[in-house]
Each structure stands twice: as C-alpha cells, then as structure tokens.
Design an enzyme around this catalytic site. Structure first.
Site, PDB file in Angstrom:
ATOM      1  N   ARG A 146       0.836  -1.202   0.000  1.00 45.04           N
ATOM      2  CA  ARG A 146       0.000   0.000   0.000  1.00 45.04           C
ATOM      3  C   ARG A 146       0.869   1.250   0.000  1.00 45.04           C
ATOM      4  NH1 ARG A 146      -3.634   2.381   4.997  1.00 45.04           N
ATOM      5  NH2 ARG A 146      -5.536   2.864   3.845  1.00 45.04           N
ATOM      6  N   ASP A 197     -12.862  -1.180   7.736  1.00 46.75           N
ATOM      7  CA  ASP A 197     -11.815  -0.223   8.101  1.00 46.75           C
ATOM      8  C   ASP A 197     -11.592  -0.174   9.611  1.00 46.75           C
ATOM      9  OD1 ASP A 197      -9.764   1.563   7.370  1.00 46.75           O
ATOM     10  OD2 ASP A 197     -11.021   3.305   7.768  1.00 46.75           O
TER      11      ASP A 197
END
Length: 291
Positions: A120, A245
């Site tokens: 990421r 999340d």
C-alpha cells in the site's frame, strides 16, 4: 480523539444481515499491543491498542470468515503486527504491507511468503504524487513477479493526477475507500467520475474498496456514502471488495461495525451480488487457500 484512546466500539450491534460463508472484510488494521509492537516515530496519531484478539472477536460477532489486514502508518514499515496476526489467523487472514518504493526484492519475497498479497502507498497530497508516483510505478514489475498487487489510498481530488500510475501499473491496482471522494457532492462530481473512469478503463486491472462510507459521508446515517457505494457495486460488480476499516483510526467518530455490515443490504441488495463482492472477488484478488 485523545492519544491512546480506543478508536473502536467493543460491543457493536449484531448485524441483522446474515453474511455469506467466508465473507471477507478486506480492509482492517491492527495496532499494538504497544509493548510488543511499538509505533513508528513518524506517526502523527497514537491510537489505543487494537490487537489481533479484538479483531478476531469482532469478526466472530459480525459473521465474517476471512480478512485482509492492511499495514497502517501507525507502525510504518514495521509489518510485524500484521504478520503476527496472519500467522495466528489459520489461513483466513492475509495482509497488505507498507514498504518504501525501493524495498529490496528479498524483503518483498519474505512478505509474500508470510501471507502479504500486496503493498500500500498513500497519496494524500499533491506533493506525495509528484515525489513518489514514478518510483511506485517502477516498483510494479517487481510486484508482478510475486503476484502482489498495488493498493492506493488517494485523496479524491488527486484521482486524476495519478492516472498514469493506475493505467500503467504492471499489477492490479486497488483503490481504497472509494477514492475518499466527498459523498456530499453526489455521484456527478468530478472526483467520483474520475474514480468510475479508472474502473471503466481497467476492468481486469483496477478494483475499488467499498469501505469508508463513514469517512466520505458527514451524515449520521451515511446515506450519501451508501449511495455512491451502491452505484459502484451495481456498475462494477466484479471490481469491488468491501471492508469495515476497523479500528477506525484518525476519524471524527467511532462507527458501529454492525451498522457498517447492515449497510451492505443497501450497497449490494441481492444475495448474489453480496456473494460476488464479499466472497468471489476477494478469493480471486487475495488468493485465499480453500477451506
């Protein structure tokens, strides 16, 4: 939120929506425990511990069978907390690492062997795009050799400036949190249109996480965030994955994870669409081992 305060609800409501077997929460984090996994010195936030045991308990409560843990800037390039959770997860937990663009091939190979399926990068400012986009693009052929993908956290107005990276990446690109667009601007806004254009131009290469309805919306019921997620699910069903999340760091409030699950009834109204987004798409992207 004050430093070291928990950012997650220990008793979210039990969802009314029953998820399909092996439903995947494709975007969570783990923090700490701090005594074992220190924070990165450069991290601007210091949340309370959110260890693997709390994550596993949350998923049992919500009916989630698989998960992808994404390394956070809280721990920087020290991916040990995520690796530890993967090792404990019985094959149902995989990871996305945080690495520098010049990460050695040996470290990439080690991460891939440990259960990390991608890396990421954060592009939250124009300066980050100008500084790092070319180097990240140059990394992607090395990711391809290990079957790792590229995950991008992008601030909505920068979606267009990263077009070359998204279009020329040698590996699939996964866009976090629906590109962090402003849901109050509606589906006709230029940022959301740019996100849809990326997905339309890369049906075999670009995916989006239908996570962050609570971040892109300022409404208590997240209705405008849900609307955008539902549009993406309907238009790009094979290119969507979903996540809570958890544990919601650096946020304006603490969402109820049970409510986020129940929002799937509106985001993906049919059982077949939920099966695709929660089971089949994550299986293909993350390569979970068969149970």
């Amino acid at each position: 939120m004050d430093a070291r305060e928990p950012t997650w609800n220990p008793q979210p409501r039990i969802p009314a929506l029953a998820l399909p077997p092996l439903a995947c929460d494709a975007n969570v984090h783990v923090f700490g425990p701090l005594a074992r996994f220190p924070f990165d010195a450069a991290s601007a936030i210091r949340p309370g511990d959110a260890p693997k045991e709390a994550l596993f308990a949350l998923h049992r409560r919500l009916g989630i069978g698989r998960c992808v843990i994404v390394q956070s800037l809280v721990h920087g390039f020290d991916n040990r907390a995520v690796q530890d959770a993967i090792a404990t997860g019985g094959g149902r937990y995989l990871g996305v690492a945080l690495v520098p663009a010049d990460v050695p091939d040996t470290e990439l190979a080690r991460l891939a062997a440990a259960g990390f399926r991608g890396v990421r990068f954060n592009f939250m400012t124009a300066e980050a795009v100008a500084r790092d986009a070319d180097a990240v693009l140059a990394l992607t052929p090395r990711l391809a050799r290990l079957q790792m993908h590229l995950q991008l956290q992008i601030e909505g107005p920068l979606l267009r400036s990263l077009a070359r990276l998204v279009e020329e990446s040698a590996v699939p690109v996964v866009i976090d949190h629906m590109g962090r667009v402003d849901a109050s601007q509606g589906p006709g806004h230029a940022d959301f249109s740019a996100l849809r254009a990326h997905l339309r131009d890369g049906p075999d290469r670009v995916l989006v996480k239908l996570s962050g309805i609570d971040r892109i919306s300022r409404r208590a019921d997240y209705a405008d965030g849900i609307e955008l997620a539902a549009l993406l699910a309907a238009e790009f069903p094979a290119q969507c994955v979903w996540g809570t999340d958890w544990p919601h760091p650096n946020h304006s409030h603490i969402p109820d994870d049970g409510a986020l699950v129940d929002a799937l009834a509106r985001i993906a109204p049919s059982a077949a669409l939920r099966e695709q987004i929660l089971v089949r798409n994550p299986q293909a992207l993350y390569r979970f081992q068969p149970d």
